[in-house]
Design an enzyme around this catalytic site. Sequence first.
Site, mmCIF file in Angstrom:
data_model
loop_
_atom_site.group_PDB
_atom_site.id
_atom_site.type_symbol
_atom_site.label_atom_id
_atom_site.label_comp_id
_atom_site.label_asym_id
_atom_site.label_seq_id
_atom_site.Cartn_x
_atom_site.Cartn_y
_atom_site.Cartn_z
ATOM 1 N N ASN A 97 0.820 -1.219 0.000
ATOM 2 C CA ASN A 97 0.000 0.000 0.000
ATOM 3 C C ASN A 97 0.856 1.273 0.000
ATOM 4 O O ASN A 97 0.344 2.362 0.234
ATOM 5 C CB ASN A 97 -0.956 0.002 1.204
ATOM 6 C CG ASN A 97 -0.217 0.015 2.537
ATOM 7 O OD1 ASN A 97 0.999 0.146 2.570
ATOM 8 N ND2 ASN A 97 -0.953 -0.115 3.628
ATOM 9 N N GLU A 104 1.421 4.209 7.465
ATOM 10 C CA GLU A 104 0.342 3.763 6.595
ATOM 11 C C GLU A 104 -0.240 4.933 5.810
ATOM 12 O O GLU A 104 -0.112 6.092 6.231
ATOM 13 C CB GLU A 104 -0.758 3.114 7.456
ATOM 14 C CG GLU A 104 -0.298 1.931 8.290
ATOM 15 C CD GLU A 104 -0.052 0.676 7.453
ATOM 16 O OE1 GLU A 104 0.255 0.780 6.251
ATOM 17 O OE2 GLU A 104 -0.151 -0.430 8.028
#
Length: 248
Positions: free
Chosen positions: A136, A143
């Site tokens: 990702n 994140e």
Amino acid sequence: MQIRIFETKEEIAAAAADVYAGLLAKKPDAVLGFATGASPLPTYAELIRRCEAGAISFKDVKTFNLDEYCGLPADDENSYRTFMFRNLFSQIDIRPENAHLLDGNAPDEEAEARRYDRMIEEAGGVDLQLLGIGTNGHIGFNEPGESFTKSTFVVQLAESTIRSNSIYFKDGNMPTSAVTMGIGSIFAARKIILIATGEKKAEAIRKTVCGDITPRCPASILQLHPDTVLLLDKAAAALLGEEERSRV
Ligand code: GLP
């Protein structure tokens, strides 16, 4: 951002190890930022080989790892501490007390994060940071989100990360949080090597290199870093255009 594309993982490892050799020849007491995951393993094997051969020495270096899971005993099979000592530190001439990792079990996580940032600063900052990349686009455990993170902090792991990394947790109990250096801490490194191999990383690499600079793909910030090199295999580089491929 420099991009180098190789045929094999071993060639990537040799190219990365050459950067370490160059730095350590100039600065034997360099500060090295290390990463976990499968991507750096061939590089660690090559560093061990060169250290055993007497070509490089880590006896005066300090190291700081990017991240650690929260809630795992330090000696757990899956802790990043275990990973680093097993795959690198126990096999090179580093002084164990100079190999720093975050404590994922610290009673006061905020204090632990500040302690780590302070130690990096007192060491003079990171000379060479090694990175992998999540599917990702995460680096360390930063994140995708709404803003770029600054210094070390505790993070709730993304669903996609839990899916990708749960293969390592045979009992199925993967932690859902971690403590990680922030994007600001990573970006402050004087030189960065990012290693990515395999087609699963192709989209993250495309976004990192050609996409908008956005916290939705944390690694995209590296487009602004003055000295970053991406070491890729052909599969990870598959979605890059001709212009990006020729950025050596
Ligand atoms: C973990 C680590 C990252 C690493 C990523 C990719 O999430 N926190 O630092 O880059 O895994 O791992 P791999 O190289 O195994 O694909």
